[in-house]
Design a protein around this motif. Sequence first.
Motif: not given
Length: 284
Positions: A64-67, A258-261, A265-267, A271-275
């Motif tokens: 689910a982390q990678l959905d 931080g570590h969770d990139i 919910h962290r991004l 989120a869209d731009a980073l993925n």
Amino acid sequence: MIDFGRRVSRWPLRSARLQRVPGPDAFAADAHPVADGHDTRRLSHGGRRPGSVLLLHGYTHSPAQLDALAARFFERGYNVLAPRAPGHGLVEPGAHATVTAAGLVAYAAAALDEAAALGEETGVVGVSAGAVLATWLAAYRPDAVRRLLVLAPLYGPHAGQVPAAVRVPMQVLYGLRALPDRRNARGYSYHAVGQYLRIAANLPAVFPAAGVRSVAAVLAPGDTTVDARLAFDVPARLARAAGATLRLDTLPDDLGLGHDIISTHRLGAHADALNERYVELYEG
């Protein structure tokens, strides 16, 4: 943790069993029930594609982390496999503490076989501890892995987590389960983290001069979990050995990550731009 750059001795963490690809029957599925929404994801276009990608989630997480990232790859035409690691995503709390190094590499190898059947060219993306497994696959399955992307790879702990002077003894004692298990404030099992670090210790001293064609690594400047030097040094050595393209990407500091990139919910709004950034790094 092992200091690859200074060639600190890796005995007794080295094991022939962790330096060869296990057979197809080595992986054993969990006997305990999986929590709703946390099992393996398979995104297929209905047939073999030019490209397939294997996504390996981080420790204590699940597919689910990678959905969101899986969906982005699928939209680009890839067949996508995001398998659930042993002991992860289960109804039973804390089951991830029971993972073994041998079981993890067997899981990763079996998943790569499945992903490779889905595309003419296969690559692997790994997050944190999953990045250790992704690198292990690139090292020991150069016949199958053509692209590698590691996000916040946990080849070694940040000095703020484990001082350099005690890295090796802690890795040996907890990685070999010679001491009773402990949990940190985030619920991480020392025994479990030690298994991933044992796998990192069994990466080859000299990476293969063939196989992977594109390597990328991503780190946030606010990451206080991983050793930043190793996070870039290990992928760079692998790329140099194989003659692959290399991209080392430090995310902008103003993102405040931080570590969770990877977790949506962290991004937040990024989120869209980073993925999209991650897919582009993967594609080279």
